[in-house]
Design a protein around this motif. Structure first.
Motif, PDB file in Angstrom:
ATOM      1  N   LYS A   1       0.835  -1.196   0.000  1.00 52.16           N
ATOM      2  CA  LYS A   1       0.000   0.000   0.000  1.00 52.16           C
ATOM      3  C   LYS A   1       0.870   1.245   0.000  1.00 52.16           C
ATOM      4  N   ILE A   2       0.351   2.289  -0.626  1.00 48.90           N
ATOM      5  CA  ILE A   2       1.070   3.564  -0.672  1.00 48.90           C
ATOM      6  C   ILE A   2       0.773   4.342   0.600  1.00 48.90           C
ATOM      7  N   SER A   3       1.818   4.812   1.262  1.00 47.47           N
ATOM      8  CA  SER A   3       1.665   5.542   2.516  1.00 47.47           C
ATOM      9  C   SER A   3       1.262   6.992   2.250  1.00 47.47           C
ATOM     10  N   GLY A   4       1.075   7.756   3.333  1.00 47.23           N
ATOM     11  CA  GLY A   4       0.759   9.174   3.186  1.00 47.23           C
ATOM     12  C   GLY A   4       1.850   9.924   2.458  1.00 47.23           C
ATOM     13  N   ASP A   5       3.119   9.669   2.819  1.00 49.34           N
ATOM     14  CA  ASP A   5       4.235  10.292   2.099  1.00 49.34           C
ATOM     15  C   ASP A   5       4.312   9.783   0.667  1.00 49.34           C
ATOM     16  N   GLY A   6       3.957   8.510   0.473  1.00 51.43           N
ATOM     17  CA  GLY A   6       4.008   7.936  -0.867  1.00 51.43           C
ATOM     18  C   GLY A   6       3.022   8.577  -1.823  1.00 51.43           C
ATOM     19  N   GLN A   7       1.888   9.061  -1.293  1.00 50.21           N
ATOM     20  CA  GLN A   7       0.911   9.732  -2.143  1.00 50.21           C
ATOM     21  C   GLN A   7       1.422  11.075  -2.645  1.00 50.21           C
ATOM     22  N   LYS A   8       2.424  11.636  -1.973  1.00 48.34           N
ATOM     23  CA  LYS A   8       3.005  12.920  -2.377  1.00 48.34           C
ATOM     24  C   LYS A   8       4.239  12.747  -3.251  1.00 48.34           C
ATOM     25  N   HIS A   9       4.949  11.642  -3.083  1.00 45.70           N
ATOM     26  CA  HIS A   9       6.253  11.467  -3.747  1.00 45.70           C
ATOM     27  C   HIS A   9       6.067  11.017  -5.196  1.00 45.70           C
ATOM     28  N   PRO A  10       6.808  11.613  -6.148  1.00 43.65           N
ATOM     29  CA  PRO A  10       6.670  11.234  -7.563  1.00 43.65           C
ATOM     30  C   PRO A  10       6.977   9.771  -7.858  1.00 43.65           C
ATOM     31  N   VAL A  11       7.757   9.101  -7.023  1.00 41.16           N
ATOM     32  CA  VAL A  11       8.085   7.699  -7.270  1.00 41.16           C
ATOM     33  C   VAL A  11       6.851   6.821  -7.160  1.00 41.16           C
ATOM     34  N   THR A  12       5.975   7.114  -6.215  1.00 33.33           N
ATOM     35  CA  THR A  12       4.818   6.255  -5.971  1.00 33.33           C
ATOM     36  C   THR A  12       3.476   6.939  -6.223  1.00 33.33           C
ATOM     37  N   ARG A  13       3.483   8.263  -6.405  1.00 35.05           N
ATOM     38  CA  ARG A  13       2.214   8.971  -6.604  1.00 35.05           C
ATOM     39  C   ARG A  13       1.553   8.544  -7.912  1.00 35.05           C
ATOM     40  N   GLY A  14       0.286   8.174  -7.826  1.00 33.14           N
ATOM     41  CA  GLY A  14      -0.465   7.831  -9.032  1.00 33.14           C
ATOM     42  C   GLY A  14      -0.064   6.528  -9.680  1.00 33.14           C
ATOM     43  N   LEU A  15       0.529   5.591  -8.932  1.00 35.63           N
ATOM     44  CA  LEU A  15       0.859   4.288  -9.515  1.00 35.63           C
ATOM     45  C   LEU A  15      -0.429   3.612 -10.003  1.00 35.63           C
ATOM     46  N   PRO A  16      -0.429   3.057 -11.213  1.00 36.88           N
ATOM     47  CA  PRO A  16      -1.636   2.388 -11.718  1.00 36.88           C
ATOM     48  C   PRO A  16      -2.103   1.281 -10.779  1.00 36.88           C
ATOM     49  N   GLY A  17      -3.374   1.324 -10.404  1.00 39.51           N
ATOM     50  CA  GLY A  17      -3.929   0.330  -9.510  1.00 39.51           C
ATOM     51  C   GLY A  17      -4.025   0.771  -8.070  1.00 39.51           C
ATOM     52  N   SER A  18      -3.468   1.965  -7.752  1.00 37.75           N
ATOM     53  CA  SER A  18      -3.481   2.431  -6.364  1.00 37.75           C
ATOM     54  C   SER A  18      -4.735   3.217  -6.015  1.00 37.75           C
ATOM     55  N   GLU A  19      -5.613   3.440  -6.998  1.00 43.14           N
ATOM     56  CA  GLU A  19      -6.824   4.204  -6.733  1.00 43.14           C
ATOM     57  C   GLU A  19      -7.747   3.437  -5.787  1.00 43.14           C
ATOM     58  N   GLY A  20      -8.454   4.193  -4.973  1.00 41.25           N
ATOM     59  CA  GLY A  20      -9.386   3.564  -4.045  1.00 41.25           C
ATOM     60  C   GLY A  20      -8.719   3.179  -2.731  1.00 41.25           C
ATOM     61  N   LYS A  21      -9.518   2.612  -1.845  1.00 35.81           N
ATOM     62  CA  LYS A  21      -9.011   2.244  -0.526  1.00 35.81           C
ATOM     63  C   LYS A  21      -8.105   1.013  -0.583  1.00 35.81           C
ATOM     64  N   GLU A  22      -8.415   0.092  -1.477  1.00 38.29           N
ATOM     65  CA  GLU A  22      -7.644  -1.154  -1.588  1.00 38.29           C
ATOM     66  C   GLU A  22      -6.998  -1.232  -2.971  1.00 38.29           C
ATOM     67  N   PRO A  23      -5.663  -1.361  -3.051  1.00 35.51           N
ATOM     68  CA  PRO A  23      -5.013  -1.461  -4.360  1.00 35.51           C
ATOM     69  C   PRO A  23      -5.515  -2.672  -5.137  1.00 35.51           C
ATOM     70  N   SER A  24      -5.503  -2.565  -6.446  1.00 32.27           N
ATOM     71  CA  SER A  24      -6.017  -3.639  -7.294  1.00 32.27           C
ATOM     72  C   SER A  24      -4.940  -4.645  -7.691  1.00 32.27           C
ATOM     73  N   TRP A  25      -3.696  -4.387  -7.293  1.00 39.99           N
ATOM     74  CA  TRP A  25      -2.628  -5.293  -7.716  1.00 39.99           C
ATOM     75  C   TRP A  25      -2.545  -6.542  -6.826  1.00 39.99           C
ATOM     76  N   GLY A  26      -1.717  -7.501  -7.257  1.00 39.65           N
ATOM     77  CA  GLY A  26      -1.604  -8.785  -6.565  1.00 39.65           C
ATOM     78  C   GLY A  26      -0.829  -8.717  -5.266  1.00 39.65           C
ATOM     79  N   ARG A  27      -0.897  -9.848  -4.530  1.00 39.19           N
ATOM     80  CA  ARG A  27      -0.258  -9.911  -3.213  1.00 39.19           C
ATOM     81  C   ARG A  27       1.198 -10.369  -3.305  1.00 39.19           C
ATOM     82  N   TRP A  28       1.965 -10.006  -2.263  1.00 36.32           N
ATOM     83  CA  TRP A  28       3.296 -10.548  -2.027  1.00 36.32           C
ATOM     84  C   TRP A  28       3.215 -11.398  -0.750  1.00 36.32           C
ATOM     85  N   PHE A  29       4.298 -12.167  -0.474  1.00 34.69           N
ATOM     86  CA  PHE A  29       4.218 -13.129   0.617  1.00 34.69           C
ATOM     87  C   PHE A  29       5.408 -13.081   1.575  1.00 34.69           C
ATOM     88  N   ARG A  30       6.362 -12.198   1.342  1.00 35.06           N
ATOM     89  CA  ARG A  30       7.532 -12.160   2.232  1.00 35.06           C
ATOM     90  C   ARG A  30       8.026 -10.722   2.373  1.00 35.06           C
TER      91      ARG A  30
END
Length: 467
Positions: free
Chosen positions: A256-285
Motif C-alpha cells: 500500500k502507498i503511505s501518506g508520504d508515498g501519495q506525495k512522492h513522484p516515485v509512488t504517486r499515481g501508480l496504476p492500480g493504487s486508486e481507491g481504498k484497496e489497491p487492485s494489484w496482486g499480493r506478495w508473501f515475504r
C-alpha cells in the motif's frame, strides 16, 4: 503576370530600428555541457548616429544576468548551458536605442532540450532467484541505461574439489568495480546480496563514501537482509536508512502507498493504487526493520515499512524490503505496476529531474504563466516572480493534489520570467518564457520601398509618398 500591382506602404520616411537575429542555435545539448549560440544585432533605417557597440543582456536558468558588448552587424557567440534534462532556455536582450521604432524585437529566446548521457548501473545479485531476471530485463530495456551485471554463483566457502582451471566462472573483479571505477557508476544495486567475505571491509567503506559524495545505492532485499550476513552489519549500515530486527514476515499482504508515498513522484499515481484497496496482486515475504531515518513510501504486512527512501549527504539510498516484485511481473493475481515502480525508483536515485519530490516548475501559454510546486511538506512558501524588466511580485500557490501546488497568473510583458522559492533542500528556481519566442512579423518593422523597387523599375512604375 499581366496585371497591375499596387502597394500601399504604411509608415514614415527615415524610420529606424534594431533587432536581434539568431544565426545559429542548438536544438539539444548534453546535460552538464555547453553549446554555442550565435546571434547578431541588425540595424534597419538610419539611426542618425555612427554604428558602434551595443549592450546585450544574457539571462539563463538559475544564473544572474550577464552583460556583453557586441558590434552592430557582427556575429557574437554566447554559451548556452544545459544544467538539467528537458527544456533549457536562454534569453538575449538588446538595450533600446533612442528613436527606435519598437523594442519588441530586441529580445531573442533560444529553447533547447537537455539530454542526459547514458546512465551506468552496476547490478550485483546474490543467490539466484526468480526476481533477478525482473531487474535485469527492466534495466536492459531502458535505452538510457548501460547495465553491468554480476551474479555471485560461487561463494568463497564453497569447496567441492573442482580444479580452478576447469571452472567456467570468472573471478569477481572487486577491486576494479568498487575501488578503481566506482565513481563511473550512477547507481549500485545489491539484489538479495549477503556479506560472505567476497567484498572486504575496504570496499564497503568505498561504497559508503561513494554514496555520501553523490552516488546512489539500492538494496533490494529478502531474507538475506534479516540474517547475520546482512549488509546492514557492514560499513554500509552507516548510509542505510533502517536496520533489520532479525524477523522475517511470511504471510500474504498487499503493498500500500503511505501518506508520504501519495506525495512522492516515485509512488504517486501508480496504476492500480486508486481507491481504498489497491487492485494489484499480493506478495508473501517481507523483512521487518526499525526505521532510523528517511521516508516510508510503501507499507506491507502489518503496516510495516516496505519501501524506504533517504538522502545521505549528497547521495541517495533506497531500501526495498521484499524480493517478490517479480510476482507483479509474472501477472500473479493480476500482477501490478512493477515496471513503473522499479523504473521510477531507479531514476529517482539517479537524480532524474522529473522525479524530484522538491521541485519548482513553470510554463507559459501566451501571456498566461503557470507555476507548479512539488513538495513533501504540508505547506509551501510563496513564489517570487521576476519579470523581464526586473519588476518583482509574489504568487501564492493553491493545493491541487497531495504534494502538488499550482497557480496561473496573467503577465503583461513578454519575455523570460524567473521564479524562486525556498524549500527544505534550499532555494528552488524555474524559468519560463511568456509570449511568442521568435515572431517573424517583428523581423523587419521599418517602412521601406526596397522590397518592391525591382518590380517598380522593371515595369516602369513609380513610388511616391502620399499627402
Amino acid at each position: 503576370f499581366d496585371a497591375p500591382v499596387h502597394t500601399l506602404l504604411t509608415g514614415r520616411p527615415g524610420e529606424f530600428d534594431r533587432r536581434i537575429e539568431i544565426i545559429k542555435a542548438p536544438r539539444y545539448g548534453i546535460v552538464g555541457q555547453t553549446r554555442d549560440v550565435e546571434v547578431a544585432v541588425r540595424e534597419h533605417g538610419k539611426s542618425g548616429s555612427a554604428p558602434g557597440s551595443v549592450s546585450l543582456k544574457v539571462r539563463r536558468s538559475g544564473k544572474p544576468d550577464e552583460t556583453l558588448r557586441a558590434e552592430i552587424g557582427r556575429p557574437v557567440r554566447v554559451q548556452m548551458q544545459f544544467p538539467h534534462a528537458g527544456t533549457n532556455l536562454l534569453e538575449v536582450e538588446l538595450e533600446t536605442a533612442p528613436g527606435e521604432l519598437t523594442p519588441a524585437n530586441n529580445r531573442a529566446v533560444i529553447s533547447a532540450e537537455g539530454v542526459r548521457e547514458n546512465l551506468r548501473v552496476l547490478l550485483v545479485s546474490g543467490e539466484p532467484h526468480a526476481g533477478e531476471r525482473t531487474w535485469r530485463n527492466l534495466l536492459k530495456s531502458d535505452a538510457a541505461v548501460d547495465l553491468v551485471h554480476f551474479t555471485i554463483l560461487r561463494p568463497p566457502e564453497k569447496q567441492d574439489g573442482t580444479p580452478i582451471n576447469q571452472l567456467s566462472l570468472i573471478a569477481f573483479p572487486t577491486k576494479e568495480l568498487f575501488s578503481d571505477k566506482i565513481k563511473d557508476f550512477d547507481l549500485i544495486i545489491f539484489d538479495r546480496y549477503q556479506h560472505r567475505d567476497i567484498l572486504q571491509t575496504l570496499y564497503y567503506d568505498n561504497i559508503a563514501r561513494y554514496v555520501q559524495e553523490g552516488g546512489a545505492l539500492l538494496v533490494a532485499s529478502g531474507d538475506d537482509y534479516a540474517g547475520k550476513m546482512s549488509l546492514a552489519y557492514t560499513s554500509l549500515g552507516t548510509v542505510l536508512p533502517a536496520m533489520p530486527t532479525g524477523q522475517l514476515i511470511e504471510r500474504p499482504f498487499k503493498a500500500k502507498i503511505s501518506g508520504d508515498g501519495q506525495k512522492h513522484p516515485v509512488t504517486r499515481g501508480l496504476p492500480g493504487s486508486e481507491g481504498k484497496e489497491p487492485s494489484w496482486g499480493r506478495w508473501f515475504r517481507q523483512v521487518e526493520i526499525s526505521p532510523t531515518r528517511g521516508r516510508v513510501l510503501m507499507s506491507g504486512a502489518e503496516e510495516r515499512p516496505l519501501l524506504v527512501l533517504d538522502r545521505k549527504s549528497k547521495g541517495r539510498v533506497a531500501l526495498l524490503l521484499s524480493d517478490q516484485a517479480w510476482l507483479w511481473a509474472r501477472g500473479y493475481e493480476g500482477g501490478g505496476p512493477h515496471s513503473d515502480l522499479l523504473r521510477r525508483l531507479s531514476h529517482w536515485l539517479m537524480k532524474e529531474p522529473d522525479l524530484e519530490e522538491e521541485r519548482l516548475l513553470a510554463s507559459a501559454k501566451g501571456l498566461k504563466l503557470t507555476i507548479e510546486r512539488r513538495s513533501m511538506e504540508e505547506k509551501v512558501a510563496p513564489v517570487q516572480v521576476s519579470a523581464p524588466g526586473g519588476e518583482a511580485s509574489e504568487v501564492t500557490l493553491d493545493q491541487a493534489a497531495p504534494g502538488l501546488w499550482r497557480s496561473t497568473v496573467d503577465v503583461k510583458v513578454p519575455g523570460l520570467y524567473k521564479m524562486e522559492t525556498q524549500s527544505t533542500l534550499g532555494q528552488l528556481t524555474a524559468v519560463a518564457h511568456a509570449g511568442i519566442e521568435d515572431a517573424r512579423e517583428m523581423n523587419e518593422v521599418t517602412a521601406t520601398d526596397e522590397k518592391m523597387r525591382p518590380l517598380v523599375e522593371a515595369t516602369g512604375g513609380v513610388t511616391k509618398p502620399s499627402r
